[in-house]
Design a protein around this motif. Structure first.
Motif, PDB file in Angstrom:
ATOM      1  N   SER A 167       0.823  -1.215   0.000  1.00 42.59           N
ATOM      2  CA  SER A 167       0.000   0.000   0.000  1.00 42.59           C
ATOM      3  C   SER A 167       0.853   1.259   0.000  1.00 42.59           C
ATOM      4  CB  SER A 167      -0.937  -0.001   1.213  1.00 42.59           C
ATOM      5  OG  SER A 167      -0.180  -0.081   2.422  1.00 42.59           O
ATOM      6  N   ASN A 168       2.045   1.179   0.605  1.00 42.09           N
ATOM      7  CA  ASN A 168       2.919   2.350   0.682  1.00 42.09           C
ATOM      8  C   ASN A 168       4.347   1.943   0.301  1.00 42.09           C
ATOM      9  OD1 ASN A 168       3.880   4.918   1.190  1.00 42.09           O
ATOM     10  ND2 ASN A 168       4.112   4.572   3.399  1.00 42.09           N
ATOM     11  N   PRO A 169       4.615   1.732  -0.991  1.00 38.39           N
ATOM     12  CA  PRO A 169       5.950   1.300  -1.400  1.00 38.39           C
ATOM     13  C   PRO A 169       6.996   2.373  -1.125  1.00 38.39           C
ATOM     14  CG  PRO A 169       4.632   1.866  -3.309  1.00 38.39           C
ATOM     15  CD  PRO A 169       3.710   1.912  -2.132  1.00 38.39           C
ATOM     16  N   LYS A 170       8.190   1.928  -0.721  1.00 38.77           N
ATOM     17  CA  LYS A 170       9.254   2.857  -0.353  1.00 38.77           C
ATOM     18  C   LYS A 170      10.484   2.751  -1.252  1.00 38.77           C
ATOM     19  CE  LYS A 170       7.900   2.932   4.533  1.00 38.77           C
ATOM     20  NZ  LYS A 170       8.334   2.675   5.941  1.00 38.77           N
ATOM     21  N   ASN A 171      10.700   1.620  -1.884  1.00 42.63           N
ATOM     22  CA  ASN A 171      11.879   1.481  -2.730  1.00 42.63           C
ATOM     23  C   ASN A 171      11.604   0.457  -3.824  1.00 42.63           C
ATOM     24  OD1 ASN A 171      12.252  -1.064  -1.312  1.00 42.63           O
ATOM     25  ND2 ASN A 171      13.103   0.173   0.348  1.00 42.63           N
ATOM     26  N   ALA A 172      12.447   0.480  -4.838  1.00 41.37           N
ATOM     27  CA  ALA A 172      12.286  -0.410  -5.989  1.00 41.37           C
ATOM     28  C   ALA A 172      13.620  -1.055  -6.313  1.00 41.37           C
ATOM     29  CB  ALA A 172      11.760   0.362  -7.203  1.00 41.37           C
ATOM     30  N   LEU A 173      13.536  -2.219  -6.908  1.00 45.43           N
ATOM     31  CA  LEU A 173      14.718  -2.977  -7.313  1.00 45.43           C
ATOM     32  C   LEU A 173      14.568  -3.333  -8.786  1.00 45.43           C
ATOM     33  CD1 LEU A 173      17.352  -4.407  -6.410  1.00 45.43           C
ATOM     34  CD2 LEU A 173      15.959  -6.418  -5.873  1.00 45.43           C
ATOM     35  N   VAL A 174      15.622  -3.101  -9.566  1.00 41.85           N
ATOM     36  CA  VAL A 174      15.581  -3.326 -11.012  1.00 41.85           C
ATOM     37  C   VAL A 174      16.693  -4.297 -11.389  1.00 41.85           C
ATOM     38  CG1 VAL A 174      15.710  -2.271 -13.292  1.00 41.85           C
ATOM     39  CG2 VAL A 174      14.639  -1.025 -11.412  1.00 41.85           C
ATOM     40  N   ILE A 175      16.324  -5.369 -12.079  1.00 38.49           N
ATOM     41  CA  ILE A 175      17.298  -6.312 -12.628  1.00 38.49           C
ATOM     42  C   ILE A 175      17.571  -5.909 -14.072  1.00 38.49           C
ATOM     43  CG2 ILE A 175      17.802  -8.737 -13.085  1.00 38.49           C
ATOM     44  CD1 ILE A 175      15.677  -9.473 -11.031  1.00 38.49           C
ATOM     45  N   VAL A 176      18.824  -5.604 -14.367  1.00 35.83           N
ATOM     46  CA  VAL A 176      19.223  -5.138 -15.694  1.00 35.83           C
ATOM     47  C   VAL A 176      20.099  -6.209 -16.339  1.00 35.83           C
ATOM     48  CG1 VAL A 176      20.365  -3.326 -17.013  1.00 35.83           C
ATOM     49  CG2 VAL A 176      19.151  -2.755 -14.906  1.00 35.83           C
ATOM     50  N   MET A 177      19.704  -6.668 -17.511  1.00 36.21           N
ATOM     51  CA  MET A 177      20.436  -7.724 -18.204  1.00 36.21           C
ATOM     52  C   MET A 177      21.129  -7.164 -19.432  1.00 36.21           C
ATOM     53  SD  MET A 177      18.029 -11.081 -17.915  1.00 36.21           S
ATOM     54  CE  MET A 177      17.624 -11.725 -16.270  1.00 36.21           C
ATOM     55  N   THR A 178      22.463  -7.204 -19.406  1.00 34.06           N
ATOM     56  CA  THR A 178      23.273  -6.771 -20.536  1.00 34.06           C
ATOM     57  C   THR A 178      24.275  -7.874 -20.864  1.00 34.06           C
ATOM     58  OG1 THR A 178      24.842  -5.658 -19.045  1.00 34.06           O
ATOM     59  CG2 THR A 178      23.033  -4.331 -19.927  1.00 34.06           C
ATOM     60  N   ALA A 179      25.222  -7.559 -21.725  1.00 36.54           N
ATOM     61  CA  ALA A 179      26.234  -8.534 -22.132  1.00 36.54           C
ATOM     62  C   ALA A 179      27.504  -8.350 -21.316  1.00 36.54           C
ATOM     63  CB  ALA A 179      26.537  -8.387 -23.625  1.00 36.54           C
TER      64      ALA A 179
END
Length: 297
Positions: free
Chosen positions: A73-85
């Protein structure tokens, strides 16, 4: 204008580069075939897992089945998985991914941390001063599910602990050999279809056509086992998509480089012939001038 010797050295250098790019193109062509085989072998399983999860979450009273399905209900942070070479020489493959990441999350309304898969993405994000929580580089060309599942376990643990309220996955979707598209997928909380029921082409609700099932031992235990595994499966599928896209992009880039090298060699050869012809003409003029000078004396 460059001398004939300099032109010969430059032609030789470009020809050597074209041999390297041709070899890299052949290597990438072999790798992309294997990557496509691994990708197509898992797509049917991933699609069936999606159908099973959709059916479970479409059951009556399934709005809060599992913590990984429940939005905060009250998100505070985010996590991103980044796929490169891990390597370059793949055209704009890595650059397009990082550009997409910055466009989407550089001004995101939540603080963002990153998990990188591939050295190129890690190096670029660190150079830009972005917080990188973990890095998974030097994956095998055909990684096993057990190896990649560590990424899924990491993001699931962070989500359950409350260290990440939203988890996104950014990868390159392999469409065909000439087209690869950067995608973003919300990994957690899982968004599984339409909980209200499926709708066909005529707009008719098909929930009544869905059969009722009994789950053993019970629905909660099944979800506790399936949802983390399904999350890891999405990451694994994205890794396979990214690897196939990387090899295809590198093969196309090396093919273009080889063709450009051939065109450059042709242009340099023409310029070299002009320089050589000009040198021969100057020598003939010197000889004729010397002969006329001797004749006049």
């Amino acid at each position: 204008m460059a001398s004939a010797r300099e032109m010969r050295l430059r032609i030789k250098s470009v020809r050597n580069i074209s041999q390297v790019t041709r070899a890299l193109e052949a290597v990438s062509a072999a790798k992309v075939r294997k990557a496509i085989q691994a990708l197509t072998a898992t797509r049917s399983y991933a699609a069936k897992a999606w159908q099973v999860m959709t059916h479970i979450t479409n059951q009556p009273g399934s709005l809060n089945l599992h913590p990984l399905l429940t939005a905060r209900s009250n998100p505070k942070n985010a996590l991103v998985i980044v796929m490169t070479a891990d390597r370059g020489l793949a055209g704009a493959y890595n650059t397009n991914i990082i550009r997409y990441v910055l466009q989407r999350f550089d001004k995101y309304h939540l603080p963002v941390k990153y998990i990188t898969v591939g050295r190129k993405g890690r190096d670029l994000l660190l150079r830009l001063g972005k917080p990188v929580l973990a890095d998974f580089s030097n994956l095998a060309s055909a990684p096993k599910f057990g190896t990649v599942s560590a990424i899924g376990r990491l993001v699931v643990d962070d989500f359950i602990k409350g260290e990440a309220d939203e988890v996104f996955l950014i990868y390159t979707d392999f469409v065909n050999m000439a087209r690869q598209v950067t995608r973003v997928k919300k990994l957690l909380p899982l968004e599984i279809g339409n909980r209200e029921g499926l709708v066909d082409d005529q707009g008719q609700n098909q929930t009544a056509l869905t059969a009722a099932y009994e789950f053993e031992p019970d629905q909660k235990e099944i979800l506790d086992e399936m949802i983390p595994r399904f999350t890891a499966l999405q990451v694994y599928q994205a890794v396979l998509e990214s690897q196939a896209s990387e090899h295809a992009a590198r093969m196309i880039a090396m093919r273009n480089a080889t063709e450009n090298a051939k065109e450059l060699v042709g242009a340099l050869q023409l310029a070299y012939n002009k320089v050589r012809q000009q040198a021969i003409t100057n020598d003939i003029l010197d000889i004729v001038g010397g002969a006329e000078a001797l004749a006049s004396t």
